[in-house]
Design an enzyme around this catalytic site. Structure first.
Site, short mmCIF file in Angstrom:
data_model
loop_
_atom_site.label_atom_id
_atom_site.label_comp_id
_atom_site.label_asym_id
_atom_site.label_seq_id
_atom_site.Cartn_x
_atom_site.Cartn_y
_atom_site.Cartn_z
N ASP A 161 0.83 -1.21 0.00
CA ASP A 161 0.00 0.00 0.00
C ASP A 161 0.86 1.25 0.00
O ASP A 161 0.57 2.24 -0.68
CB ASP A 161 -0.94 0.01 1.21
CG ASP A 161 -1.63 1.35 1.34
OD1 ASP A 161 -2.43 1.67 0.43
OD2 ASP A 161 -1.36 2.10 2.29
N SER A 183 -6.72 0.05 -0.18
CA SER A 183 -5.69 0.80 0.54
C SER A 183 -6.07 0.96 2.02
O SER A 183 -5.29 0.65 2.93
CB SER A 183 -5.51 2.17 -0.13
OG SER A 183 -4.72 3.00 0.65
N LYS A 187 -4.82 -1.78 5.54
CA LYS A 187 -4.14 -1.30 6.75
C LYS A 187 -4.97 -1.59 7.99
O LYS A 187 -4.44 -2.00 9.03
CB LYS A 187 -3.87 0.21 6.62
CG LYS A 187 -2.72 0.50 5.67
CD LYS A 187 -2.53 1.98 5.42
CE LYS A 187 -3.62 2.54 4.56
NZ LYS A 187 -3.37 3.75 3.85
N1 URA Z 1 -6.51 6.96 2.54
C1 URA Z 1 -5.78 5.84 2.29
O1 URA Z 1 -5.13 5.32 3.18
N2 URA Z 1 -5.80 5.35 1.05
C2 URA Z 1 -6.51 5.88 0.04
O2 URA Z 1 -6.50 5.37 -1.06
C3 URA Z 1 -7.26 7.02 0.31
C4 URA Z 1 -7.24 7.55 1.58
#
Ligand code: URA
Length: 412
Positions: A161, A183, A187
Site C-alpha cells: 500500500d 488501501s 491497513k
Molecule cells: N486513505 C488511504 O489510506 N488510502 C486511500 O487510497 C485514500 C485515503
C-alpha cells in the site's frame, strides 16, 4: 504470469482471479513488477473498476505484503475507527483514548496530512517529544499496558500500500473506489481487528464530493471487512463545514483536549460519541461519563507519556506553538451563518503552512484557525467570525480573503 497480458485483460474489463492479483501484488512489493506497469494497471482499474471478489483479493494481498498485528491469547476486543478525512477532524485524538477506557484495545495506525485534509500523526507531533514510530511488538506491549497506541505505518506494515499509494498520488489514480477500499482496508485489517467503525465523509472538504459516492465507498469497505470476519460499521457524515471550531495542528490538539475534558464543540463531541458507541461495547451514557469525569483525559496523558511526551506540556500548547500573528476576522454585516465552506478553510489552512503539498514537506504546527463560527449561529456586524494564526502579514491577508469567501451570512 505475463504482466502486459494481465494489464490488457483488466483494461478490457475482465475479472482477474485472486491468484493473479496476489502474484501481481507480490511482484510489485518485491520490485519485480516496475512502477510503469503498476501505474498502467491502476489506471485500468480506475476506468474499469473491480468486482467485490477482486477488491477482496487485492485487499488481502496488500494486507499480507507485510506483518500484521498479533495479540496474546485471551486479549480484549480489538477495535478501531477510520475516517476518510476532513477539515478540522480531530476525532481520533479523542476516540482512541476514550474507547481504551472501556477495556478495548485500540491499535490505531494513522497517516499524515496530504492536500487539504490534516493528518493525525502531524497533530500528535505538535506535542513536544511525541514519537509516532513504533514496531509492532512494541505497539502490542503498549496495548497491554495502557490499551491504546497511536502510530504511523512502518516499512513492514502493508508495504504494497505504501508503494502503491505514492504511485497513485502521481498518476491520477487516487479516486478509485476499488483502490481506496483496498488501501484503507488492508491497513485496518492488518491491525487484526474485531470491530471497525468507518466515518465516511462527503462534501466540499472531503475526498468524496457526493453522498452517492460516499455510500458506494462505504458499501465496498463494509463488504471487504465482513468477508474477512470483522464487524464493520459505517457512518456517513457531511463535510461541508469544518468539524469543531479549530483547524490546524496544535490548535486541533487543544480542541481535542477540551473535548476529552468534557467540553469542546457540540458537533465534535456528538460525532466522537456516535462513532465510539459502534465499537466500544458500552452505552453512550457510560462514554459520556468517561469524558465528563476526566477518565478519558487521564488516558490521553498516559498515551502522551508512552510516546515520549510530557503531559505537563498539554495545558501550555498554545504558548509552545504561538504563531507570530493572531488576529480576528470581523463580520461586516450581521445575520445567520449559512455556510462555512470546509473546502476553502482547508485550502487556507494548507496555504498558511499547516499542511503539505507533497509527502516530503514539513508542517507548521502553530498556524490555522480557531474560534470559527458554526452554521446556524446568529452574529452581528463587528463580531469575529474566527481568529487566524499566521506566520506573516501576507499569509494573514491570504487567509482573511479565503475566510471571506468561505463564510456566508444570510440577513435575518
Ligand atoms: N486513505 C488511504 O489510506 N488510502 C486511500 O487510497 C485514500 C485515503
Amino acid at each position: 504470469m505475463h504482466i502486459p497480458t494481465l494489464i490488457a485483460r483488466k483494461r478490457d474489463g475482465e475479472e482477474l482471479s485472486a491468484r493473479e492479483i496476489e502474484n501481481l501484488i507480490r511482484g510489485y512489493t518485491s520490485g519485480e513488477v516496475p512502477d510503469y506497469q503498476m501505474s498502467a494497471f491502476a489506471m485500468a482499474v480506475f476506468f474499469k473498476g473491480m468486482t467485490p471478489a477482486e477488491i477482496a483479493a487485492l485487499t488481502r494481498a496488500m494486507m499480507e505484503s507485510g506483518d500484521c498485528f498479533s495479540y496474546p491469547s485471551g486479549h480484549p476486543p480489538i477495535v478501531d475507527k477510520h475516517s476518510t478525512g476532513g477539515i478540522g477532524d480531530k476525532v481520533s485524538l479523542i476516540l482512541a483514548p476514550l474507547v481504551a477506557c472501556t477495556g478495548c484495545w485500540v491499535p490505531m495506525v494513522s497517516g499524515r496530512g496530504l492536500g487539504i485534509t490534516g493528518g493525525t500523526l502531524d497533530k500528535l507531533e505538535s506535542i513536544p517529544g511525541f514519537k509516532v514510530g513504533k514496531g509492532l511488538d512494541e505497539a502490542v506491549a503498549q496495548l497491554q499496558q495502557i490499551g491504546v497506541v497511536m502510530m504511523g505505518q512502518t516499512d513492514r506494515f502493508c508495504p504494497a500500500d505504501k508503494k502503491l499509494y505514492s504511485l497513485r498520488d502521481v498518476t491520477g489514480t487516487v479516486p478509485s473506489i476499488a483502490l481506496i477500499t483496498a488501501s484503507i482496508m488492508s491497513k485496518k485489517l492488518a491491525e487484526t481487528l474485531d470491530r471497525l467503525v468507518l466515518d465516511v465523509k462527503f462534501g466540499s472538504g472531503a475526498f468524496m464530493q457526493t453522498r452517492k459516492d460516499a455510500e458506494a465507498l462505504a458499501a465496498s469497505m463494509i463488504a471487504v471487512g465482513r468477508e474477512m470476519g470483522v464487524e464493520v460499521h459505517a457512518i456517513l457524515n457531511p463535510m461541508s463545514e469544518p468539524l469543531g471550531r479549530s483547524v490546524g495542528n496544535a490548535l486541533e490538539v487543544i480542541e481535542a483536549i477540551e473535548t476529552l475534558e468534557g467540553g469542546g464543540p457540540e458537533d465534535l463531541r456528538i460525532l466522537v460519541l456516535d462513532l465510539s458507541e459502534k465499537i466500544a461495547g458500552v452505552s453512550r451514557d457510560q462514554l459520556i461519563s468517561l469524558l465528563d469525569d476526566g477518565t478519558a483525559r487521564r488516558k490521553f496523558d498516559q498515551l502522551v507519556t508512552a510516546h515520549g511526551g510530557n503531559p505537563d506540556d498539554l495545558p501550555r500548547l498554545a504558548e509552545i506553538h504561538q504563531a507570530p500573528l493572531i488576529r480576528e476576522v470581523i463580520a461586516s454585516a450581521g445575520g445567520v451563518v449559512s455556510n462555512v465552506d470546509a473546502g476553502f478553510v482547508g485550502q487556507a489552512t494548507l496555504q498558511l503552512g499547516a499542511g503539505r503539498s507533497k509527502a516530503t514537506d514539513g508542517v507548521d504546527f502553530a498556524v490555522g484557525f480557531d474560534q470559527l463560527v458554526k452554521c446556524g449561529e446568529r452574529i452581528h456586524a463587528g463580531q469575529a467570525v474566527c481568529r487566524i494564526h499566521a506566520r506573516t502579514a501576507v499569509d494573514f491577508d491570504m487567509a482573511e480573503a479565503m475566510i471571506e469567501k468561505a463564510v456566508a451570512i444570510a440577513p435575518e
